[in-house]
Design a protein around this motif. Structure first.
Motif, PDB file in Angstrom:
ATOM      1  N   ILE A 176      12.941   0.102  -4.281  1.00 47.63           N
ATOM      2  CA  ILE A 176      12.359   1.214  -3.549  1.00 47.63           C
ATOM      3  C   ILE A 176      13.478   2.083  -3.010  1.00 47.63           C
ATOM      4  CG2 ILE A 176      10.149   0.160  -2.968  1.00 47.63           C
ATOM      5  CD1 ILE A 176      11.280  -0.541  -0.205  1.00 47.63           C
ATOM      6  N   MET A 177      13.177   3.365  -2.878  1.00 42.66           N
ATOM      7  CA  MET A 177      14.089   4.306  -2.247  1.00 42.66           C
ATOM      8  C   MET A 177      13.441   4.689  -0.923  1.00 42.66           C
ATOM      9  SD  MET A 177      15.676   7.918  -3.602  1.00 42.66           S
ATOM     10  CE  MET A 177      17.083   7.287  -4.520  1.00 42.66           C
ATOM     11  N   GLN A 179       0.352   9.119  -5.787  1.00 40.56           N
ATOM     12  CA  GLN A 179       0.670  10.531  -5.571  1.00 40.56           C
ATOM     13  C   GLN A 179       1.478  11.103  -6.738  1.00 40.56           C
ATOM     14  OE1 GLN A 179      -0.789  12.268  -3.155  1.00 40.56           O
ATOM     15  NE2 GLN A 179      -1.775  10.313  -2.728  1.00 40.56           N
ATOM     16  N   SER A 180       2.394  10.298  -7.264  1.00 40.57           N
ATOM     17  CA  SER A 180       3.210  10.736  -8.395  1.00 40.57           C
ATOM     18  C   SER A 180       2.338  10.973  -9.626  1.00 40.57           C
ATOM     19  CB  SER A 180       4.296   9.698  -8.684  1.00 40.57           C
ATOM     20  OG  SER A 180       5.173  10.166  -9.678  1.00 40.57           O
ATOM     21  N   TRP A 181       1.444  10.029  -9.925  1.00 49.01           N
ATOM     22  CA  TRP A 181       0.549  10.200 -11.070  1.00 49.01           C
ATOM     23  C   TRP A 181      -0.257  11.486 -10.937  1.00 49.01           C
ATOM     24  CZ3 TRP A 181      -2.051   7.009 -15.023  1.00 49.01           C
ATOM     25  CH2 TRP A 181      -1.227   5.981 -15.492  1.00 49.01           C
ATOM     26  N   PHE A 217       8.131   9.044  -7.706  1.00 48.95           N
ATOM     27  CA  PHE A 217       8.484   9.601  -6.406  1.00 48.95           C
ATOM     28  C   PHE A 217       7.289  10.306  -5.791  1.00 48.95           C
ATOM     29  CE2 PHE A 217      12.718   9.036  -7.976  1.00 48.95           C
ATOM     30  CZ  PHE A 217      13.462   8.798  -6.827  1.00 48.95           C
ATOM     31  N   LEU A 218       7.301  10.389  -4.469  1.00 52.01           N
ATOM     32  CA  LEU A 218       6.354  11.272  -3.810  1.00 52.01           C
ATOM     33  C   LEU A 218       6.661  12.686  -4.305  1.00 52.01           C
ATOM     34  CD1 LEU A 218       6.454   9.896  -0.155  1.00 52.01           C
ATOM     35  CD2 LEU A 218       4.630   9.561  -1.860  1.00 52.01           C
ATOM     36  N   GLU A 225       0.831  -1.204   0.000  1.00 56.68           N
ATOM     37  CA  GLU A 225       0.000   0.000   0.000  1.00 56.68           C
ATOM     38  C   GLU A 225       0.872   1.263   0.000  1.00 56.68           C
ATOM     39  OE1 GLU A 225      -0.492  -2.608   2.094  1.00 56.68           O
ATOM     40  OE2 GLU A 225      -2.327  -3.391   1.182  1.00 56.68           O
ATOM     41  N   GLU A 226       1.964   1.248   0.769  1.00 61.36           N
ATOM     42  CA  GLU A 226       2.848   2.413   0.806  1.00 61.36           C
ATOM     43  C   GLU A 226       3.538   2.623  -0.540  1.00 61.36           C
ATOM     44  OE1 GLU A 226       6.431   4.373   3.509  1.00 61.36           O
ATOM     45  OE2 GLU A 226       5.700   2.368   4.033  1.00 61.36           O
ATOM     46  N   ILE A 227       3.948   1.521  -1.176  1.00 61.12           N
ATOM     47  CA  ILE A 227       4.582   1.630  -2.496  1.00 61.12           C
ATOM     48  C   ILE A 227       3.557   2.108  -3.524  1.00 61.12           C
ATOM     49  CG2 ILE A 227       5.778   0.384  -4.338  1.00 61.12           C
ATOM     50  CD1 ILE A 227       6.778  -1.551  -2.067  1.00 61.12           C
TER      51      ILE A 227
END
Length: 167
Positions: A60-61, A24-26, A92-93, A16-18
């Motif tokens: 992931i970063m 958010q990026s989209w 990215f966020l 879910e976090e990924i």
């Protein structure tokens, strides 16, 4: 990049976090490119299922305990590019965009594809996403001249192919 780590996703990482990074990026990066009603309707967890696809690899970063970016890559499924590696995504966020982190995540994805014995890599980027196109060009990717048309949110969009060759 102190406290920033790039690593492969593992079973304990929150899907879910990924997926939230994608969402958010989209909503940020594609504003004005993809219709807002489509972006606003992206459900939470949209990308969770894709993250466990066995044909797909994901990095992931992480900044401390927070997942701030992600990149997925794979062996190409396009017949004309069957010996190529493919960068599926890099997201990215929004608050981490434009700070130079993308270069490191992209370089790591390229290294992972190189370790899989690919020396030719491609990706698709929306033609109107000038920020992303500039980023890829700055990182050594070249517009191949190939494109494909796609419909996202009832809008006709063109995706351009960018290529990278490993010496």
């Amino acid at each position: 990049m102190k406290d920033i780590v790039i690593r492969k996703v593992n079973s304990s990482d929150s899907r879910e976090e990924i997926s939230n990074v994608y969402e958010q990026s989209w909503k940020f990066a594609y504003k004005g490119i993809i219709p807002s009603d489509y972006l606003d309707s992206i459900p939470s967890g949209q990308w969770c299922g894709a993250l466990d696809n066995p044909d797909r690899h994901t990095l992931i970063m992480v900044d401390g305990n927070k997942i701030i970016g992600t990149s997925s890559y794979c062996k190409s499924r396009f017949e004309d590019y069957k010996d190529w590696g493919k960068i599926i995504s890099i997201y990215f966020l929004p608050e981490y965009m434009g700070k130079g982190y993308g270069k490191y995540l992209l370089e790591q994805a390229v290294e992972e594809l190189k370790a899989m014995d690919f020396n030719k890599i491609f990706l698709w980027v929306l033609e109107d996403n000038y920020r992303a196109r500039h980023f890829y060009e700055k990182c050594g990717f070249k517009n191949s001249g190939e494109y494909m048309d796609n419909v996202i949110g009832s809008k006709q969009l063109r995706e351009l192919q960018y290529v990278y060759f490993i010496d």
